[in-house]
Design a protein around this motif. Structure first.
Motif, PDB file in Angstrom:
ATOM      1  N   PHE A  93       0.851  -1.185   0.000  1.00 44.98           N
ATOM      2  CA  PHE A  93       0.000   0.000   0.000  1.00 44.98           C
ATOM      3  C   PHE A  93       0.889   1.238   0.000  1.00 44.98           C
TER       4      PHE A  93
ATOM      5  N   ARG B  77      -6.148  -1.086   7.454  1.00 44.45           N
ATOM      6  CA  ARG B  77      -6.992  -1.665   6.403  1.00 44.45           C
ATOM      7  C   ARG B  77      -8.365  -1.919   7.031  1.00 44.45           C
TER       8      ARG B  77
ATOM      9  N   TYR C 150      -4.690  -3.007  -4.467  1.00 48.00           N
ATOM     10  CA  TYR C 150      -4.739  -1.894  -3.522  1.00 48.00           C
ATOM     11  C   TYR C 150      -5.848  -0.914  -3.892  1.00 48.00           C
TER      12      TYR C 150
END
Length: 380
Positions: free
Chosen positions: A294, A343, A365
């Motif tokens: 990420f 997340r 992502y």
């Protein structure tokens, strides 16, 4: 006068002759005898370079070179911590394990070699199987067609046939020193991971664009179960930072560790991860692929820095990022020692994993699945 002129001409011719000999001796041209006659070889004093090492299975390792090479000698041996990786030992105290093996002292792993048709790849076939997660090294010398040689000593990890699919679920990128009830506490960075299947962590690395290869965290050879949460701490600052590689998951007591969750610590004491803009990703060294990643960025940033841009390109090429644009990053605004990048759909993914539902992997992502939330190590 005539005699003087003759002497000068003679001296000039002698000088030309000597200079010619010197030039011929240093011009990079050589020759060798062949069945067809004399073959002229252009001057090439650049040694071949080792491009890559791939561990194909528990008995096969492949080295890739920039040029066609032949093996002059080679030794495969175990990697001995604090000896093989110590410049001091290698120079003045003790030979590295492969050098000692080459001298016939100990540790030789017998092997044979196969060279590819173009001569740029050498595959080592080991007689004995390597052990998952253990370090080994190959010491040897290769030579190209022009006679230029390269002596190398390269480490590798015992092949892991069961690397589990893993994702990053939380990242604490801030460091803080705080005083609580008169006690000094060091809240250090951490990365929370989740296993999507059973397997062994050997061969997985956590890398950030800003820290680079030198700052990466290499996960140890530990067996994990699907749905399991692992807390990786890339910095040690106080007591209680205890590695939990066995069955007891209640050993670590430092801030941001958690009972019942596996805590893994680095001996590193320096900062990790950029406070505002970086790319953090999981890399599988067994098959040289990116598992997950990420990207986060400062709110006012309009373009990537070079090292971050290169890593964004890598994850884009792997299909994990669908955009290279900085607008696709999750904003790091609001991150603090007690707020992390999280997340937010991690618990949903965990439920699917535990119900044996199929999940596309790697997971693409999406910044909408990440947010700045209260720090919660070990809790999805």
């Amino acid at each position: 006068m005539k005699c003087l002129r003759n002497e000068l001409v003679l001296m000039f011719l002698q000088t030309v002759f000597i200079v010619s000999i010197v030039l011929v001796s240093v011009i990079p041209v050589s020759c060798k005898a062949t069945e067809q006659g004399i073959e002229i070889i252009g001057g090439d004093y650049k040694s071949p370079c080792l491009k890559n090492i791939n561990v194909l299975d528990n008995k096969t390792v492949k080295l890739e070179f920039t040029d066609a090479v032949s093996v002059r000698n080679v030794v495969v041996s175990p990697f001995i911590k604090n000896i093989s990786d110590s410049q001091e030992h290698s120079i003045g105290i003790e030979l590295s394990s492969s050098l000692a093996a080459a001298c016939g002292e100990y540790g030789v792993i017998e092997s044979s070699q196969q060279i590819s048709e173009d001569g740029k790849e050498i595959t080592f076939l080991l007689e004995n199987e390597t052990q998952v997660g253990l370090k080994y090294e190959i010491f040897g010398t290769v030579e190209d067609k022009a006679g230029n040689s390269l002596t190398f000593c390269v480490p590798f990890i015992g092949y892991n046939p069961s690397v589990p699919k893993m994702i990053i679920t939380e990242a604490q990128i801030k460091y803080a020193k705080a005083t609580v009830s008169g006690n000094v506490l060091y809240r250090t960075e951490f990365i929370e991971l989740m296993a999507l299947e059973d397997g062994n962590l050997a061969g997985i690395e956590i890398i950030s664009a800003c820290d680079g290869e030198k700052g990466k965290f290499v996960l140890p050879a530990v067996e994990v179960k699907k749905g399991e949460i692992i807390l990786v701490h890339p910095r040690t600052k106080e007591t209680g930072c205890i590695n939990e590689q066995g069955d007891d998951l209640n050993l670590a007591i430092a801030p941001f560790s958690k009972d019942g969750v596996r805590d893994l610590w680095s001996k590193n004491e320096n900062s990790r991860y950029n406070d505002s803009t970086d790319v953090i990703y999981l890399f599988n060294t067994v098959n040289n692929s990116v598992m997950d990643g990420f990207v986060y960025a400062a709110e006012n940033l309009t373009e990537w820095k070079t090292e971050v841009s290169e890593t964004v390109d890598l994850l884009f090429d792997e299909g994990i990022f669908k955009s290279k644009d900085i607008s696709a990053a999750v904003l790091s605004k609001g991150v603090s020692p007690l707020k992390s990048l999280t997340r937010i759909n991690a618990s949903e993914i965990n439920k699917k994993v535990m119900n044996d539902e199929e999940i596309d992997f790697p997971i693409v992502y999406d910044s909408s699945n990440w947010s700045v939330c209260s720090v919660s190590p070990g809790d999805l």
